[in-house]
Structure formats: structure tokens, C-alpha cells
Design a protein around this motif. Structure first.
Motif, mmCIF file in Angstrom:
data_model
loop_
_atom_site.group_PDB
_atom_site.id
_atom_site.type_symbol
_atom_site.label_atom_id
_atom_site.label_comp_id
_atom_site.label_asym_id
_atom_site.label_seq_id
_atom_site.Cartn_x
_atom_site.Cartn_y
_atom_site.Cartn_z
ATOM 1 N N ALA B 184 38.125 41.673 45.292
ATOM 2 C CA ALA B 184 38.533 42.507 44.023
ATOM 3 C C ALA B 184 38.561 43.654 44.253
ATOM 4 O O ALA B 184 37.251 44.577 44.320
ATOM 5 C CB ALA B 184 37.707 41.790 43.154
ATOM 6 N N THR B 190 39.518 44.960 37.078
ATOM 7 C CA THR B 190 38.233 44.280 36.505
ATOM 8 C C THR B 190 38.104 44.779 35.138
ATOM 9 O O THR B 190 37.860 43.842 34.472
ATOM 10 C CB THR B 190 37.142 44.782 37.420
ATOM 11 O OG1 THR B 190 37.261 44.517 38.982
ATOM 12 C CG2 THR B 190 35.820 44.140 36.978
ATOM 13 N N ARG B 292 41.057 36.517 38.124
ATOM 14 C CA ARG B 292 40.934 37.847 38.498
ATOM 15 C C ARG B 292 42.045 38.238 39.803
ATOM 16 O O ARG B 292 42.701 37.089 40.010
ATOM 17 C CB ARG B 292 39.484 37.906 39.655
ATOM 18 C CG ARG B 292 38.189 37.837 38.733
ATOM 19 C CD ARG B 292 37.848 39.042 38.045
ATOM 20 N NE ARG B 292 36.577 38.902 37.235
ATOM 21 C CZ ARG B 292 36.731 38.746 35.870
ATOM 22 N NH1 ARG B 292 37.774 38.384 35.269
ATOM 23 N NH2 ARG B 292 35.683 38.619 35.345
#
Lengths: 366, 366
Positions: B184, B190, B292
Motif C-alpha cells: 500500500a 490510506t 485497500r
């Protein structure tokens, strides 16, 4: 002119000419880690390091012109155990840049670091003995490795191949200040907690850990918690905090009955202890928590407050989710304050430890 | 003889004599990252680096004898914008070891790296433009930085100050092979996912991210996903895998309506898009999952298969637990196979990015 650690020391991608190895290496200990290191060096396509000898408790060989990996074992087996009072002066006179790797747990070998470093020979070691002893000694080794031609590498003393020590060094070197570190530093204990959470008895879990090579042959070395205290001391010192063994607060992982049990009595002692572990794990689970053995290092005016104890942590947290033989190191600094910098992964094993040692050798060779 | 990256390049703990700075530094860009870097250099007690100039779009100064941090801003403000065709030859003739920092997003500045490196001037940059372009160009820069006196540092292009690139380099240099990377790579995303999970509308979350400086002033740069694709390319290449932009598979994060919206139309476009995000987050939550935006890099005979897309992950997993503006890079290799090596923490921000740049400068200076 020197080399940045941010590029490959080995195996340039372009057609660079084959260079003479720029660092010679002598290895103390050819067991799990030392053996893996020798194999990894032999496996590099264009190794900038060359092995010039090795020593075990059974024999040793030192040839200034280099020893092939194939010949090494036989030469060690044919010869006498090393006499350090003769071997060290010979290593110090080695005609080219030399690094000594200590892959033993020997107090005697850890005692030669200072002489080697002071004479310009680098030392790279996964052994915690020298770094976790009196802080003044660690400072002397670090200073010798920072001010002369020799380097002192202890990256693999904590977290094996995980980039923990050099991350702390990078943070502090750029002016950041470590506020606290929380860490699960024992792959063995992570494994044992995981098994007990699954309903396995502690005594059975310990037997499995020994059988799989996760635990030391004598599991009391893991269960005493002393190994974790040593790693916590090294972490604190790498973070530039003063830390002495006597100031560490520990809450034992097992009772004196286990710590002092003879090998024959250990299974019985573990069975008695196991019930308490299982109950603690169940109680934690009922609260959505898990029990982990956590080292907490808190900076206090340049000193480290170190606390090592079993801690209930949320199951849905990085500590709670640790599995296998993973370590977790959580670093909070002035710059990493809102959310810590975390490094997580297998923190033990011959291959990853040897790779960590090798990367330090390659950095010295570069 | 060179210096290992495993010890402090700066601030020796012993009473070593004050040495002449061993590296001069010229900084392109004095905004968020460049400004923080200049402050950090000024704050080091015994800096082995010295600033000899800086350039912005508004002015520039270059003084071979050094410029004090206090004088720098005024001198830049008083002068004309730099003419690179004259400045580069001057920098190349600099009488001492020199590193150029590119803290701009300028294509023009990224175009001078090759000339600088070929002339022995090191380049350190958080800009992704050169590293994420054609792979052949990245190879040339890496080779120039690995074979001559100059060094090419791009650690901060991925994960800001997190030790990602050098960890990949260390793994591969010691003979390990990367099998896969899951990551990520956007602190902004995020944050946005976290807000939407909490029931905040996407359009409001984007506004908050811009207000707090998490997102680019034009949030379409974050929402297009192009930034993540570039970071994934750099990760793959740092892992010694071939990777070209055209081969990356991406599933968009937002529709063309958002990507191509004018700044005035963006809020409306985001409101329309936001409903889909909220529904997706709710559906994932009902399954114990979270959404995500994950880059997956898989090694395939020396090439990288790169896939960048929204992915449902277990809530109780490292990806599911990401909060704030954290990045997570999960590296699986031959040696880290049973459990990956994970690096996690804030992956953006001027201070941590500047510290990453500074640590590369200190390593070159050591």
C-alpha cells in the motif's frame, strides 16, 4: 571516496570488469549461521569478499591467499583448535583489508573484538555477548568501528536479517530522536504463545519448538527471557540511549522452577507452568486480547527505561497478529510520532541471519 | 577504504576531532522537502555535509566555498532563475565531492541526472520521474551510480523515509531473490479509505486530506493512481525485476469523470463517485474485510507482473489495519518465504522524506 549503502555492493548490472575481492573474511564458527554464510559467499556470482580461513572448537585454518569453500571443512577438520593468542596476531598482520565474523556464542571470541578493531580489522557478529555487556564496552567497540579503518557490525544481534539496527542508526544520524521502542524480540516465544493460544500445552509446544529448531537445544535459554533482555539493551544503545543490565525491569516468563530445572526435570516443570500460560491466554482471548512478551524501551533524558514482561495486547493489533516466529519492532521518534515505524518478519534462522552478516560484509567491501 | 552503512555516518560518540565536511550539497527546490532538508542539515551538530547552493523556479545561488543556511534564502530571492545549460557545467567543475539533491517535481531537473553522474557528481532524489520512466534510463542511472565515484540515491521515491529500497538492495545483493511484493503505497489513499470506512463522504474526505496537506493541492494527482504505478515500477526495479509502464495492469481508483474533471467540477464528480466507495466499504465490512488500494508485484522469470487495484483484505491483517497515512510494504523472498518481511509506517511527509534524503547524503559523505 566511499560507497552509499543504497546501491548494490555486489553484482553490478552493467558489464563492469571483474575486480579483485576487496575484503578478506575469517569466520569463527561454521555451524548454522557460519555455515550458511560460507555457502552464501560461495553462491555470489561476483563476490567482493574472499574467505581466508575459519575456526571452530575442533580445528582452524588460516591462509592469507584464500581458501576455497570446498577445501575449508577438510582443512579445519585436519588441524588443531585455534590458539587465540597466536591466531589474533596473525590476523592483525593480514596484508589486506580483513573482516572477522564471530558466528559463535563464545565469550572468548567476543573478547578479541577490541584488539581486532584497534588494529584495523573489522568485526561483524550476530553474537550478543559483547554488545549486551557493560555499556562502556559497547561504546568502545562502536567508537573503534566508527573512527578508524575498521568497522563494527552488529545488525544481526536483533531481528536477525531484519533492518533494525541500521534503521535506528539512520534515524538518529539525521537528527531524529527515539522516544520509545516496543518490540517482540523472540521468534521462539511468538511461536510458543501462538501454540498455547491454539490450546496446545506449553510443554508440548516447547518440544515442538525444539524439534523444529525454533528454540535453543536447551529451551531454558529462551524461556529465561535473558536473550530478550540482551536484545532490548542493544536496541536501546543503537538508539543512542544509555542502558545498563542492572536497570532493566523484567517480569519473568517462567518461574524459577523452570529456569533452574535440570534437563531431566524440565518437562515436569513445564507441565506445571503450562496451566498458568493456558489460563492467561484464555482470559486474554475473552477480552479480545492476546499475551505477548514485549520489551518496552522509553527514552528518559538520554537514558533508556527498559521493561520486559508479558503484556496483554489487542488481538487486532500488530503485536496481537504476530504469527510463526515473527519479530516486531515498533519505533516512535520525534518524526515518527503520530504513527510509529514498524519492522516485522522472521527474526531468527540461519539463512536470514547469515544474509544480514553478509550484507554488512558487502557494505564494508564496497 | 569505505564506510559501512551500519554505523553512524554523523556525530561520532567519541571525542573525534572536527573534520572538514566531506561532501558538498546543491539543492534543487527549497519547498516542503528541500526546506526541511536544509533545516535538518543546519541542525546537525557535526555535519559532514555542507550546502554550496540552491535553486528554485524563482532564483538560484551557487558558491563553491559554501553558503550559510541563513544567507541562502535571501541569495536565492535576489538572483535570477537558473539556466541549467550554464549551471550544470559549473556544478560539474565543483572542486570537491558534490551531491545534487532534486527536491522538485521538475522534468527538466530530472533530465540532468545522467550528465551529473557521468561527471562524478552524486544525485539523491525523492522525485519519481527518472526512476519510473523507461527502464533503460533507470538502468543507466543505477549503473552510473554503481561504477564510478558518484552515487545515485532514490530511497525516498517509495515510502519516504521508510527503509524500503535499501532493504530490497540488501536482500538481492546477498543472493536472495524477491518472489513477490504487496504494498500500500499511498498515504493519501490510506487516509481516504479510513475516512470512508468511518462513514465520511469521499468528497469531504478529499477536502480534509487537501486541508491537512496529505493530498496534493490538486487531489487528482493522488486519485488517478499514477503515483502508485510509478512507485510500483520503482519497487520492482529495485528488486532487480524488469518492469515497463505499459505492462502494468491497473484497475482505476476513480472514474474518468474524476480524472478529467476540471478543478471547479471536481467536487461534483467526487460526490457522484463517493457513493460507490461508501457502498464498497460497507459491503467489505459486512464480510470482515476492508478495501485497500494494493500494488502486487510478482516475479516471473526476471520480469515483474505488476497489478494495481482496489483489493478486499481481511480487516484483521496488516493491510486491513493500516491507519493514518501509513504505507505497508510486504516482501516475500526465497529466504523470507514462510512469513514476509514487512515495513510499515508513515510513507509521506516533508520531515521524514528529507531525513531519508539526508541519510543518503551522510552515507555518501562517510
Amino acid at each position: 571516496m566511499t560507497t552509499a549503502p543504497f546501491r548494490h555492493p555486489a553484482a553490478p548490472v552493467s558489464g563492469a570488469p571483474l575486480a579483485q575481492p576487496s575484503l578478506d573474511v575469517f569466520v569463527f564458527g561454521t555451524g548454522h549461521v557460519g555455515g550458511a554464510l560460507l555457502r552464501q559467499i560461495a553462491g555470489l556470482s561476483r563476490a567482493p569478499v574472499r574467505v581466508v580461513g575459519a575456526a571452530t572448537t575442533r580445528g582452524h585454518v588460516y591462509r592469507a591467499s584464500g581458501v576455497t569453500p570446498e577445501a575449508l571443512a577438510a582443512l579445519v577438520a585436519e588441524s588443531a583448535p585455534p590458539d587465540l593468542s597466536r591466531l589474533v596476531p596473525a590476523l592483525v598482520r593480514h596484508p589486506r583489508p580483513l573482516a572477522v565474523v564471530d558466528a559463535t556464542g563464545s565469550l572468548e571470541v567476543s573478547g578479541i573484538y577490541e584488539d581486532l578493531l584497534a588494529s584495523g580489522v573489522s568485526v561483524v557478529t550476530p553474537s550478543k555477548l559483547a554488545c549486551a555487556g557493560p555499556q562502556a564496552r559497547f561504546y568502545r567497540l562502536r567508537d573503534l568501528g566508527a573512527s578508524g579503518p575498521a568497522h563494527f557490525g552488529y545488525e544481526t544481534t536483533v531481528g536477525a536479517g531484519l533492518p533494525v539496527i541500521r534503521t535506528l542508526q539512520t534515524l538518529t544520524a539525521t537528527g531524529d530522536r527515539v522516544r520509545s521502542i516496543r518490540a517482540a524480540l523472540s521468534g521462539t516465544l511468538t511461536f510458543l504463545f501462538g501454540e498455547v493460544e491454539r490450546g496446545i500445552a506449553l510443554s508440548d509446544a516447547v518440544a515442538t519448538a525444539v524439534a523444529r529448531g525454533y528454540a535453543e537445544p536447551d529451551p531454558r535459554d529462551d524461556l529465561s527471557g535473558e536473550d530478550i533482555v540482551r536484545k532490548a539493551l542493544i536496541l536501546a544503545r543503537a538508539a543512542r540511549l544509555h542502558a545498563e543490565r542492572a536497570e532493566v525491569r523484567t517480569v519473568g516468563l517462567v518461574s524459577d522452577a523452570v529456569r533452574t530445572a535440570s534437563p531431566e526435570d524440565l518437562p515436569d516443570a513445564l507441565r506445571a507452568e503450562g496451566q498458568a500460560w493456558s489460563e492467561r491466554a484464555c482470559a486474554a482471548a475473552a477480552r479480545g486480547e492476546r499475551v505477548r512478551y514485549v520489551a518496552t524501551i522509553t527514552a528518559d533524558a538520554g537514558r533508556a527505561q527498559i521493561d520486559v514482561r508479558p503484556l496483554a495486547v489487542p488481538a487486532a493489533s500488530p503485536f496481537g497478529m504476530l504469527g510463526g516466529t515473527d519479530n516486531l519492532i515498533e519505533i516512535t521518534t520525534d518524526r515518527y510520532a503520530a504513527s510509529p515505524l514498524r519492522i516485522m518478519g522472521p527474526g531468527a534462522g540461519p539463512d536470514v541471519t547469515a544474509a544480514g552478516v553478509l550484507s554488512e560484509l558487502l557494505a564494508i567491501a564496497a
